[in-house]
Design an enzyme around this catalytic site. Structure first.
Site, PDB file in Angstrom:
ATOM      1  N   HIS A   1      36.192 -10.202  35.712  1.00 56.97           N
ATOM      2  CA  HIS A   1      35.595 -10.684  34.472  1.00 56.97           C
ATOM      3  C   HIS A   1      34.659 -11.846  34.778  1.00 56.97           C
ATOM      4  O   HIS A   1      34.682 -12.415  35.866  1.00 56.97           O
ATOM      5  CB  HIS A   1      36.681 -11.153  33.496  1.00 56.97           C
ATOM      6  CG  HIS A   1      37.422 -12.362  33.976  1.00 56.97           C
ATOM      7  ND1 HIS A   1      38.486 -12.285  34.855  1.00 56.97           N
ATOM      8  CD2 HIS A   1      37.227 -13.695  33.724  1.00 56.97           C
ATOM      9  CE1 HIS A   1      38.923 -13.503  35.121  1.00 56.97           C
ATOM     10  NE2 HIS A   1      38.181 -14.378  34.457  1.00 56.97           N
TER      11      HIS A   1
ATOM     12  N   HIS B   1      29.092 -16.223  37.071  1.00 60.97           N
ATOM     13  CA  HIS B   1      29.569 -15.608  38.303  1.00 60.97           C
ATOM     14  C   HIS B   1      30.726 -14.678  37.994  1.00 60.97           C
ATOM     15  O   HIS B   1      31.352 -14.766  36.937  1.00 60.97           O
ATOM     16  CB  HIS B   1      30.016 -16.681  39.306  1.00 60.97           C
ATOM     17  CG  HIS B   1      31.237 -17.419  38.883  1.00 60.97           C
ATOM     18  ND1 HIS B   1      31.203 -18.484  37.993  1.00 60.97           N
ATOM     19  CD2 HIS B   1      32.558 -17.253  39.198  1.00 60.97           C
ATOM     20  CE1 HIS B   1      32.420 -18.937  37.792  1.00 60.97           C
ATOM     21  NE2 HIS B   1      33.282 -18.197  38.503  1.00 60.97           N
TER      22      HIS B   1
END
Length: 203
Positions: free
Chosen positions: A66, A154
């Site tokens: 995620h 990220h």
């Protein structure tokens, strides 16, 4: 055995048990491809001797991949109701169109000489994530949540990896059509999605 001394005011703080954050998840096909890349990355590291030094890399499973949009805190003994409700109000007020995200580089969040996370990052392809973060941040601030504008889009691939120089990677790309509020059971490697909000705004 000597008796252990107890001094008022010096007792250990209660352990942190619950975390709360907003996240974006890749679709299942994209997640499977990213997980395969993470497993190969870790296998290459361990074959080069990472395991012999006592540092085994740990790739994330596909269902745990995620992008954290906004971390709302770690807490003891459950999630505070006021923070939870403020987060839901903020999310419900965000209006934004779906967008495409693309991570095209491999980087490290490790700090030499200690190992740390290996991550996917991007530049132009992560602007939608930045915009979504900023929209959430503004709504949270309006609801009294302390601002935290630190955000580097990220996606964490693995833990226990040595520092590496940023380098190009095969792009990981998907359409972001929703974001989620996630309850993290700290230390138990489990995430519970509490709610999801679709992106239905106009460009």
């Amino acid at each position: 055995m000597p008796e252990q001394l107890w001094l008022p005011g010096l007792e250990a703080p209660p352990p942190l048990t619950d975390g709360l954050f907003f996240a974006v998840y890749p679709d299942s096909n994209t997640a499977a491809g990213i997980a395969k890349f993470a497993q190969q990355l870790c296998a290459d590291h361990d074959l080069r001797g990472g395991g012999r030094r006592g540092v085994r890399s740990k790739p994330l499973a596909a269902n745990r991949l995620h992008v954290t949009l906004r971390h709302l805190g770690n807490f003891s003994g459950g999630l505070p109701a006021d923070v939870l409700e403020a987060a839901k109000r903020a999310a419900a007020s965000v209006s934004m169109a779906p967008f495409t995200v693309e991570f095209d580089a491999l980087a490290s969040f490790a700090k030499k000489p200690r190992p740390g996370p290996a991550v996917l990052v991007g530049e132009h392809g992560v602007r939608g994530l930045q915009a979504l973060h900023d929209a959430l941040e503004a709504r949270l601030r309006d609801d009294g949540i302390e601002p935290d504008e630190r955000f580097t889009p990220h996606l964490t691939l693995a833990y226990g990896m040595p520092w590496i120089e940023r380098r190009p990677a095969e792009p990981a790309c998907w359409n972001v059509r929703e974001f989620a509020l996630v309850h993290s059971l700290l230390g138990r490697t489990r995430h519970i999605v509490l709610a999801r909000w679709p992106l239905v705004g106009q460009n």
